[in-house]
Design a protein around this motif. Structure first.
Motif, PDB file in Angstrom:
ATOM      1  N   GLU A  99      82.604   1.091  10.499  1.00  0.00           N
ATOM      2  CA  GLU A  99      82.975   2.212  11.358  1.00  0.00           C
ATOM      3  C   GLU A  99      84.415   2.665  11.082  1.00  0.00           C
ATOM      4  OE1 GLU A  99      81.712   3.108  15.742  1.00  0.00           O
ATOM      5  OE2 GLU A  99      83.535   1.897  15.772  1.00  0.00           O
ATOM      6  N   HIS A 100      84.583   3.960  10.860  1.00  0.00           N
ATOM      7  CA  HIS A 100      85.908   4.524  10.599  1.00  0.00           C
ATOM      8  C   HIS A 100      85.954   5.952  11.126  1.00  0.00           C
ATOM      9  CE1 HIS A 100      83.364   5.454   7.100  1.00  0.00           C
ATOM     10  NE2 HIS A 100      84.092   6.548   6.950  1.00  0.00           N
ATOM     11  N   PRO A 101      87.156   6.462  11.439  1.00  0.00           N
ATOM     12  CA  PRO A 101      87.278   7.779  12.085  1.00  0.00           C
ATOM     13  C   PRO A 101      87.527   8.917  11.100  1.00  0.00           C
ATOM     14  CG  PRO A 101      89.373   6.643  12.211  1.00  0.00           C
ATOM     15  CD  PRO A 101      88.435   5.712  11.472  1.00  0.00           C
ATOM     16  N   SER A 127      79.242   8.303  16.074  1.00  0.00           N
ATOM     17  CA  SER A 127      79.567   8.284  17.493  1.00  0.00           C
ATOM     18  C   SER A 127      78.947   9.438  18.257  1.00  0.00           C
ATOM     19  CB  SER A 127      81.087   8.302  17.679  1.00  0.00           C
ATOM     20  OG  SER A 127      81.673   9.412  17.020  1.00  0.00           O
ATOM     21  N   TYR A 175      83.491   8.953  14.826  1.00  0.00           N
ATOM     22  CA  TYR A 175      83.416   7.731  14.025  1.00  0.00           C
ATOM     23  C   TYR A 175      82.046   7.664  13.361  1.00  0.00           C
ATOM     24  CZ  TYR A 175      87.510   5.988  16.582  1.00  0.00           C
ATOM     25  OH  TYR A 175      88.766   5.826  17.105  1.00  0.00           O
TER      26      TYR A 175
END
Length: 238
Positions: A58-60, A80, A102
């Protein structure tokens, strides 16, 4: 007179994480080249290979149009916004990150790698509501055609983004050619050769080479071999 820039395949940045091999046409992560930060609104062009079962946790992202085009295999996506999807070769995925979101990306298959292009385009509208879409890319019924896969128009073919950009996939047989007209004044086109060899404006391009051209109304692509390529038509000024 047309202006051009050539980025050969072997001049790209490379991140080798064993499970991930990512070639960067433009500066990305630990690879920085001040002469290769972007091509107009085209900010990232990563050519990724991910080993079976591996992927990105998970990364933004925010305020970026993010496009993924699988070339081989399948990507498992979760974000997300509540989207859970598999993106396979023959499809295109887009995320307008807007105010922020995300996501995770994994190779769905444990026994084979997934290869895909990850492309970032600067948007012309900031802080939009994040959105997700994916569609099947209609392959040409016969070779020697360009197929539009992205545009600014939600009613047009392919996916759409918040930018005056158009993407086309091309497939040419050896000896054939295709004419391309740039869609908008002050746009330029970046041609990325997926496989084979083509000639544009007198420049021979090999597999995974990139070639930008601007200050022109259009150009002709000639196939030196059977070839597949992506044309990214983007604003040259933000």
């Amino acid at each position: 007179m047309a202006q051009t820039v050539l980025h050969t395949a072997n001049s790209r940045g490379l991140a080798d994480h064993e499970w991930l091999k990512s070639h960067h046409t433009f500066s990305f992560s630990s690879y920085f080249n001040p002469e290769r930060v972007q091509f107009g609104a085209l900010r990232v062009l990563n050519d990724d290979t991910v080993d079976g079962g591996m992927g990105f946790g998970e990364h933004p992202h925010d305020n970026m149009e993010i496009i993924s085009i699988p070339l081989e295999g399948a990507l498992q996506h979760k974000d997300s916004m509540g989207n859970v999807a598999t993106i396979e070769a023959g499809e295109i995925q887009v995320m307008s990150a807007g105010t922020g979101m995300y996501h995770t990306e994994y190779n769905k298959n444990k026994g084979e790698p997934v290869k895909f292009l990850q492309i970032w385009v600067f948007p012309n509208k900031r802080n939009v509501q994040p959105r997700y879409d994916q569609v099947k890319i209609e392959s040409p019924a016969v070779p020697n055609q360009l197929v539009q896969i992205l545009s600014p128009d939600p009613e047009d073919a392919g996916v759409w983004i918040y930018q005056d950009a158009w993407f086309n996939l091309g497939k040419l047989n050896q000896g054939s050619n295709a004419d391309y007209t740039i869609h908008r004044k002050n746009n330029g086109a970046y041609i990325f050769v997926i496989e084979g060899k083509v000639e544009v404006n007198g420049q021979l391009l090999d597999t995974r080479d990139g070639y930008g051209i601007w200050d022109t109304e259009g150009f002709t692509i000639n196939a030196a071999t059977d070839a597949r390529f992506l044309i990214m038509d983007v604003p040259m000024e933000l």
